[in-house]
Scaffold this motif. Structure first.
Motif, PDB file in Angstrom:
ATOM      1  N   ILE A 294       0.839  -1.193   0.000  1.00  0.00           N
ATOM      2  CA  ILE A 294       0.000   0.000   0.000  1.00  0.00           C
ATOM      3  C   ILE A 294       0.877   1.247   0.000  1.00  0.00           C
ATOM      4  CG2 ILE A 294      -1.801   1.281   1.207  1.00  0.00           C
ATOM      5  CD1 ILE A 294      -2.771  -1.395   0.167  1.00  0.00           C
ATOM      6  N   GLY A 295       0.676   2.128  -0.961  1.00  0.00           N
ATOM      7  CA  GLY A 295       1.427   3.370  -1.013  1.00  0.00           C
ATOM      8  C   GLY A 295       0.774   4.455  -0.170  1.00  0.00           C
ATOM      9  N   VAL A 296       1.478   5.568  -0.008  1.00  0.00           N
ATOM     10  CA  VAL A 296       0.957   6.697   0.762  1.00  0.00           C
ATOM     11  C   VAL A 296       1.203   7.987  -0.019  1.00  0.00           C
ATOM     12  CG1 VAL A 296       1.015   7.964   2.942  1.00  0.00           C
ATOM     13  CG2 VAL A 296       1.478   5.503   2.930  1.00  0.00           C
ATOM     14  N   ILE A 297       0.158   8.808  -0.138  1.00  0.00           N
ATOM     15  CA  ILE A 297       0.255  10.103  -0.816  1.00  0.00           C
ATOM     16  C   ILE A 297       0.349  11.171   0.264  1.00  0.00           C
ATOM     17  CG2 ILE A 297      -0.859  11.681  -2.421  1.00  0.00           C
ATOM     18  CD1 ILE A 297      -2.504   9.226  -3.398  1.00  0.00           C
ATOM     19  N   THR A 298       1.470  11.891   0.321  1.00  0.00           N
ATOM     20  CA  THR A 298       1.693  12.811   1.428  1.00  0.00           C
ATOM     21  C   THR A 298       2.741  13.860   1.066  1.00  0.00           C
ATOM     22  OG1 THR A 298       2.357  12.929   3.764  1.00  0.00           O
ATOM     23  CG2 THR A 298       3.478  11.305   2.390  1.00  0.00           C
ATOM     24  N   SER A 299       2.766  14.919   1.871  1.00  0.00           N
ATOM     25  CA  SER A 299       3.862  15.887   1.777  1.00  0.00           C
ATOM     26  C   SER A 299       4.618  15.968   3.095  1.00  0.00           C
ATOM     27  CB  SER A 299       3.317  17.275   1.412  1.00  0.00           C
ATOM     28  OG  SER A 299       2.486  17.782   2.458  1.00  0.00           O
ATOM     29  N   ASP A 300       4.318  15.040   4.016  1.00  0.00           N
ATOM     30  CA  ASP A 300       4.924  15.028   5.341  1.00  0.00           C
ATOM     31  C   ASP A 300       6.356  14.471   5.249  1.00  0.00           C
ATOM     32  OD1 ASP A 300       5.727  14.499   7.960  1.00  0.00           O
ATOM     33  OD2 ASP A 300       3.700  14.006   8.627  1.00  0.00           O
ATOM     34  N   LEU A 301       7.333  15.353   5.281  1.00  0.00           N
ATOM     35  CA  LEU A 301       8.730  14.937   5.102  1.00  0.00           C
ATOM     36  C   LEU A 301       9.212  14.027   6.221  1.00  0.00           C
ATOM     37  CD1 LEU A 301      10.411  18.258   3.868  1.00  0.00           C
ATOM     38  CD2 LEU A 301       9.644  16.310   2.500  1.00  0.00           C
ATOM     39  N   GLU A 302       8.785  14.286   7.447  1.00  0.00           N
ATOM     40  CA  GLU A 302       9.203  13.443   8.565  1.00  0.00           C
ATOM     41  C   GLU A 302       8.701  12.013   8.377  1.00  0.00           C
ATOM     42  OE1 GLU A 302      11.333  14.198  10.925  1.00  0.00           O
ATOM     43  OE2 GLU A 302      11.565  16.149   9.935  1.00  0.00           O
ATOM     44  N   PHE A 303       7.447  11.889   7.930  1.00  0.00           N
ATOM     45  CA  PHE A 303       6.898  10.559   7.671  1.00  0.00           C
ATOM     46  C   PHE A 303       7.668   9.861   6.559  1.00  0.00           C
ATOM     47  CE2 PHE A 303       4.254   8.040   4.817  1.00  0.00           C
ATOM     48  CZ  PHE A 303       3.875   7.020   5.671  1.00  0.00           C
ATOM     49  N   ILE A 304       7.969  10.587   5.485  1.00  0.00           N
ATOM     50  CA  ILE A 304       8.696   9.991   4.358  1.00  0.00           C
ATOM     51  C   ILE A 304      10.060   9.490   4.814  1.00  0.00           C
ATOM     52  CG2 ILE A 304       9.699  10.412   2.078  1.00  0.00           C
ATOM     53  CD1 ILE A 304       7.536  12.537   1.641  1.00  0.00           C
ATOM     54  N   ARG A 305      10.775  10.316   5.563  1.00  0.00           N
ATOM     55  CA  ARG A 305      12.102   9.912   6.054  1.00  0.00           C
ATOM     56  C   ARG A 305      12.011   8.668   6.935  1.00  0.00           C
ATOM     57  NH1 ARG A 305      12.536  15.574   7.300  1.00  0.00           N
ATOM     58  NH2 ARG A 305      13.670  16.690   5.663  1.00  0.00           N
ATOM     59  N   ALA A 306      11.063   8.693   7.875  1.00  0.00           N
ATOM     60  CA  ALA A 306      10.933   7.580   8.812  1.00  0.00           C
ATOM     61  C   ALA A 306      10.560   6.288   8.093  1.00  0.00           C
ATOM     62  CB  ALA A 306       9.887   7.915   9.873  1.00  0.00           C
ATOM     63  N   THR A 307       9.652   6.375   7.132  1.00  0.00           N
ATOM     64  CA  THR A 307       9.216   5.193   6.393  1.00  0.00           C
ATOM     65  C   THR A 307      10.358   4.587   5.592  1.00  0.00           C
ATOM     66  OG1 THR A 307       6.963   6.051   6.232  1.00  0.00           O
ATOM     67  CG2 THR A 307       7.575   4.311   4.690  1.00  0.00           C
ATOM     68  N   GLN A 308      11.109   5.418   4.913  1.00  0.00           N
ATOM     69  CA  GLN A 308      12.222   4.917   4.109  1.00  0.00           C
ATOM     70  C   GLN A 308      13.335   4.374   4.991  1.00  0.00           C
ATOM     71  OE1 GLN A 308      11.276   4.320   1.470  1.00  0.00           O
ATOM     72  NE2 GLN A 308      10.773   5.950   0.061  1.00  0.00           N
ATOM     73  N   ALA A 309      13.557   4.986   6.158  1.00  0.00           N
ATOM     74  CA  ALA A 309      14.572   4.468   7.081  1.00  0.00           C
ATOM     75  C   ALA A 309      14.174   3.090   7.592  1.00  0.00           C
ATOM     76  CB  ALA A 309      14.756   5.436   8.249  1.00  0.00           C
ATOM     77  N   ASN A 310      12.911   2.913   7.931  1.00  0.00           N
ATOM     78  CA  ASN A 310      12.426   1.616   8.395  1.00  0.00           C
ATOM     79  C   ASN A 310      12.505   0.568   7.298  1.00  0.00           C
ATOM     80  OD1 ASN A 310      11.847   2.448  11.004  1.00  0.00           O
ATOM     81  ND2 ASN A 310       9.770   3.091  10.498  1.00  0.00           N
ATOM     82  N   LYS A 311      12.239   0.997   6.067  1.00  0.00           N
ATOM     83  CA  LYS A 311      12.317   0.067   4.937  1.00  0.00           C
ATOM     84  C   LYS A 311      13.752  -0.440   4.771  1.00  0.00           C
ATOM     85  CE  LYS A 311      10.057   1.130   1.193  1.00  0.00           C
ATOM     86  NZ  LYS A 311       9.696   1.735  -0.111  1.00  0.00           N
ATOM     87  N   ARG A 312      14.730   0.466   4.917  1.00  0.00           N
ATOM     88  CA  ARG A 312      16.131   0.068   4.782  1.00  0.00           C
ATOM     89  C   ARG A 312      16.532  -0.894   5.904  1.00  0.00           C
ATOM     90  NH1 ARG A 312      16.639   5.495   3.078  1.00  0.00           N
ATOM     91  NH2 ARG A 312      17.097   6.186   5.185  1.00  0.00           N
ATOM     92  N   VAL A 313      16.057  -0.619   7.122  1.00  0.00           N
ATOM     93  CA  VAL A 313      16.370  -1.477   8.266  1.00  0.00           C
ATOM     94  C   VAL A 313      15.815  -2.879   8.026  1.00  0.00           C
ATOM     95  CG1 VAL A 313      15.872  -1.908  10.694  1.00  0.00           C
ATOM     96  CG2 VAL A 313      16.554   0.383   9.937  1.00  0.00           C
TER      97      VAL A 313
END
Length: 318
Positions: A294-313
């Protein structure tokens, strides 16, 4: 006789439901990809949507935040991409001189120091306007983006800077000439893209090129309603094929198979599912949903950073 007919009907109905549920749970295609993060309008400030209902103008309805860029600008997209956004959503207009530019409003009066409809203005007139001129979070006491160099840019500038990204192009014009101009432009591009347009535009683009991925307000509603009717049986209606489905986060409980079964079924028919957050801050984790397609449509930069960091982990853990 009547009782026999009722019994027969109930038995048939039970068989249909049983087969449908069996099909829905057993014959589920493999998930093809994780969900993607879409930079809504390229990025930009959080919006007070209750206030927006009163003002009718995004630039007069932003919330104070740490975000230091204006939506639909190269600066906003740069921030979103740096945070980890996979897809760039942009609003596109055809100008008077047949140029494709990125800007949200139909007129210049609210957000800029210009005036008049965008489609009646040439790019030469647009390019020097202050695209951050009208943005305020305190009812006009301050204008934090005024005079900071934000400009209205051609669509080409975004493709040149981010050639490997997917683009969602929300075409604001609703005339044949604009459809033709955008189609001619996209015909030369190798990047993945989705055209978001009107019902009239959907018909025109579909007749022109059936391979294009298209969406409109009407198509999203049609897909959502039709899936609610038949999704429980593992069926994907025609309206949900080769398109995108937006779901408000509060509505996910009504969509059968959410998240992974829903995502995998639609992916198998060339479609993707997204939670639509827009210019709002996201206070909850959607890591499981993103991992489930499921994708997410957003402009929330903090959310984007956190999501991508968790994906890498999670990827490193494998």
């Amino acid at each position: 006789m009547f009782i026999k007919i009722v019994k027969t009907f109930l038995i048939c109905l039970f068989c249909i439901i049983t087969l449908g549920v069996f099909n829905a749970y057993v014959f589920v295609p493999d998930l093809q990809r994780h969900g993607e993060i879409v930079a809504y309008r390229g990025g930009g400030s959080a919006v007070n949507y209750e206030k927006l209902k009163k003002t009718g103008c995004t630039s007069l309805s932003i919330n104070a935040s740490k975000i230091n860029s204006v939506e639909n600008t190269l600066e906003a997209v740069a921030s979103s991409v740096a945070a980890g956004a996979n897809v760039i959503h942009l609003n596109v207009h055809r100008t008077r001189d047949d140029q494709l530019v990125v800007f949200h409003d139909w007129t210049l009066d609210c957000a800029t120091n210009g005036s008049g409809p965008v489609h009646k203005t040439s790019f030469e007139q647009l390019k020097n306007l202050d695209a951050g001129y009208g943005y305020t979070f305190d009812d006009g006491a301050t204008f934090p983006f005024r005079g900071k160099g934000f400009r209205i840019s051609k669509l080409e500038a975004f493709y040149e800077r981010y050639p490997k990204h997917e683009f969602w192009l929300n075409l604001k014009n609703n005339d044949i000439r604009s459809f033709e101009t955008l189609y001619e432009y996209l015909a030369e591009k190798k990047s993945n893209h989705i055209v978001i347009t009107s019902s009239k535009g959907m018909e025109w683009f579909r007749n022109k090129d059936s391979s294009l991925r298209l969406a409109s307000v009407g198509s999203v509603k049609s897909c959502g309603i039709n899936y609610l009717l038949v999704g429980w049986a593992g069926l994907v209606p025609e309206s949900c094929r080769n398109t995108i489905l937006f779901i408000p986060p509060s509505m996910t409980k009504f969509f059968w198979g959410y998240p992974e079964r829903l995502a995998s079924r639609l992916q198998s028919y060339g479609s993707d599912v997204y939670l639509w957050s827009r210019h709002e801050s996201i206070t909850q984790s959607y890591d499981d949903a993103v991992a489930s397609g499921i994708g997410v449509i957003t402009s929330d930069l903090e959310f984007i950073r956190a999501t991508q960091a968790n994906k890498r982990v999670n990827q490193d853990a494998r």
